[in-house]
Design an enzyme around this catalytic site. Structure first.
Site, PDB file in Angstrom:
ATOM      1  N   CYS A   1      24.728  26.645  43.081  1.00 43.13           N
ATOM      2  CA  CYS A   1      25.148  27.929  43.655  1.00 43.13           C
ATOM      3  C   CYS A   1      26.623  27.905  44.023  1.00 43.13           C
ATOM      4  CB  CYS A   1      24.374  28.215  44.954  1.00 43.13           C
ATOM      5  SG  CYS A   1      22.586  28.249  44.772  1.00 43.13           S
TER       6      CYS A   1
ATOM      7  N   ASP B   1      68.838  35.911  44.540  1.00 43.91           N
ATOM      8  CA  ASP B   1      68.412  37.261  44.190  1.00 43.91           C
ATOM      9  C   ASP B   1      68.917  38.270  45.224  1.00 43.91           C
ATOM     10  OD1 ASP B   1      66.273  38.906  42.514  1.00 43.91           O
ATOM     11  OD2 ASP B   1      66.054  39.481  44.609  1.00 43.91           O
TER      12      ASP B   1
END
Length: 502
Positions: free
Chosen positions: A36, A452
């Protein structure tokens, strides 16, 4: 070692049905011989009856079958494979990309630069299963998706999922799911055949090669920057934003495809049209990478919250992902086209190349017209025809020549450090271009863009240092998730997508 070795932590996760750990490990129940996901809704077994494995393939190899309630084979992938750069992680990225099915274990090993024995030994040591078992588990999952979401005959499904014969397909499905292929299909609600609660979506509706499925993820997921960025930089003809979905064309190993991806609260709806169904596994894998769906947002956000200046951004909109790419070579070309120009100009440059050199495709819904040109097609472009400064033309022609002849490889198997060094050695490639490719094409979760413009503006607004050196120094506390910090910072800037630095 992986989380599956920490028994106490695994038991706690199973008892609390904690979905964040789905895909990190699998619970095998000794009494029922079923495996599971940690969040399985059934009553948890006694701890002494639980054993834990790092992969579905390891559970299957040990003789456990997939639970019919929680469908562990539809968990998000382990976040480890996308945040690590070692041999096992690179191998897992290649397995997800279907390389074992297409090229066998020798092909996998050759791409990684190791012997087949070394690759098998390392995968088995860490995952409890070798490459063949991992690829088989993936084929079983692909088969299940097709059985439950399409009206295709079983023979076609076996072929599309990568099985060598119908018999192997039947045996594998029965072994993994404890049901035959036709029993899997018969279990679907008759009224709405083709819909399921977990891993698959609506019926294919009879359109040849058209499939609808659900792509699971770990919550939270903030779709704003993810889809906003893809929509804002979309190249006409190749990509579009339409009716709340990001649509684009895909170049795939056996053919091509068109995908529409729509954010939903608990999954991404994915509608795929493929010219060859054998590309399904690869297409899903690339869409998951594009949207960074295997990330562990809780781990990322917890780390970024340790910085008091970033914490309010994370708390305001947690679960940001890094928008990546479905084609690393395409992204590198587009990063060069975007050097020192606005987003609009970069899109115009790219659209011209697409119209002149892209392969045309037929979009049943209209709107998309071409595949982005392959490096081989771009290598033949006359540099004089490129509307860009001479130095950038040299950058462009050198990049596409190296991508076309294979001397530069940006695939999922690449070593990040080595590839950065190769990129930096190219003419016209500065730290910004290299890091944006590392972040979005190579998938390095720690790539950072201190030069940036948008990042520097956002840093200044927040009271963070804004000079590249000082910001890099401050960003050390965000590691290994600086690429995610970039997303939070970009989200505060009003012009985050002007690709200026080189």
């Amino acid at each position: 070692m992986g989380m599956h070795t920490d028994t106490e932590r695994c038991v706690r996760a199973v008892r609390s049905k904690d979905a964040r750990f789905d895909g990190w490990f699998f619970t095998a129940v000794l009494t029922t011989r079923i495996y599971c996901r940690p969040s399985c809704p059934v009553v948890p077994p006694k701890p002494e009856n639980m054993t834990f494995y790092p992969s579905a393939a390891a559970c299957q190899q040990a003789g456990f079958r997939a639970c019919k309630r929680c469908r562990p084979d539809t968990s998000p992938g382990s976040p480890e494979w996308n945040q690590r750069a070692d041999l096992v992680a690179r191998a897992m990225r290649l397995v997800a990309d279907g390389v074992v099915d297409r090229e066998g274990v020798p092909g996998l090993a050759a791409r990684l630069g190791y012997s087949t024995r070394q690759v098998e030994r390392q995968l088995f040591a860490e995952l409890g299963a070798g490459p063949l078992a991992l690829a088989r588990a993936q084929r079983a999952q692909t088969a299940r998706v097709l059985i439950e979401t399409t009206p295709l005959p079983m023979a076609e499904i076996a072929f599309a999922a990568g099985f060598a014969s119908i018999r192997t397909f039947n045996d594998t499905v029965r072994e993994v799911f404890a049901l035959s292929p036709s029993e899997l299909r018969d279990r679907l609600p008759k009224k709405n055949a083709g819909t399921t609660t977990q891993g698959a979506g609506a019926h294919a509706g009879g359109t040849p090669g058209a499939l609808t499925l659900r792509l699971p993820f770990r919550t939270p997921l903030n779709p704003d920057n993810l889809f906003g960025h893809l929509a804002a930089t979309a190249v006409p003809g190749v990509e579009e934003w339409r009716d709340g979905a990001y649509r684009r064309t895909l170049r795939l190993p056996y053919g091509h495809g068109i995908v529409a991806l729509t954010p939903r609260p608990d999954h991404i709806a994915c509608r795929l049209t493929l010219s060859d169904l054998r590309d399904l596994t690869v297409a899903i894998s690339r869409c998951r990478r594009l949207l960074d769906l295997d990330a562990d947002p809780v781990a990322v956000d917890d780390q970024l919250r340790t910085d008091p200046l970033l914490a309010p951004l994370v708390d305001k909109a947690p679960g940001r992902r890094v928008p990546r790419t479905v084609d690393e070579a395409e992204f590198a070309v587009r990063a060069v086209l975007g050097q020192q120009v606005s987003t609009a100009a970069a899109r115009t440059h790219a659209a011209r190349l697409v119209t002149a050199h892209g392969d045309p495709v037929d979009d049943p819904e209209g709107g998309l017209t071409h595949l982005f040109p392959a490096p081989e097609a771009l290598a033949g472009v006359d540099p004089e025809a490129l509307a860009m400064p001479r130095t950038r033309r040299t950058t462009f022609t050198t990049l596409v020549a190296q991508l076309a002849d294979g001397s530069l490889n940006l695939g999922v198997e690449t070593d990040w450090t080595e590839t950065r060094a190769r990129l930096l050695a190219l003419p016209g490639f500065g730290p910004w271009t290299v890091d944006v490719i590392a972040m979005r094409a190579l998938g390095d979760p720690d790539a950072f863009l201190p030069t940036d413009l948008g990042i520097r503006r956002a840093a200044q607004e927040l009271g963070l240092p804004s000079t590249p050196a000082a910001l890099t120094s401050r960003a050390a506390v965000w590691r290994p998730w600086r690429a995610y910090a970039v997303q939070y910072l970009w989200a505060t800037d009003s012009h985050p997508i002007n690709f200026l630095p080189v």
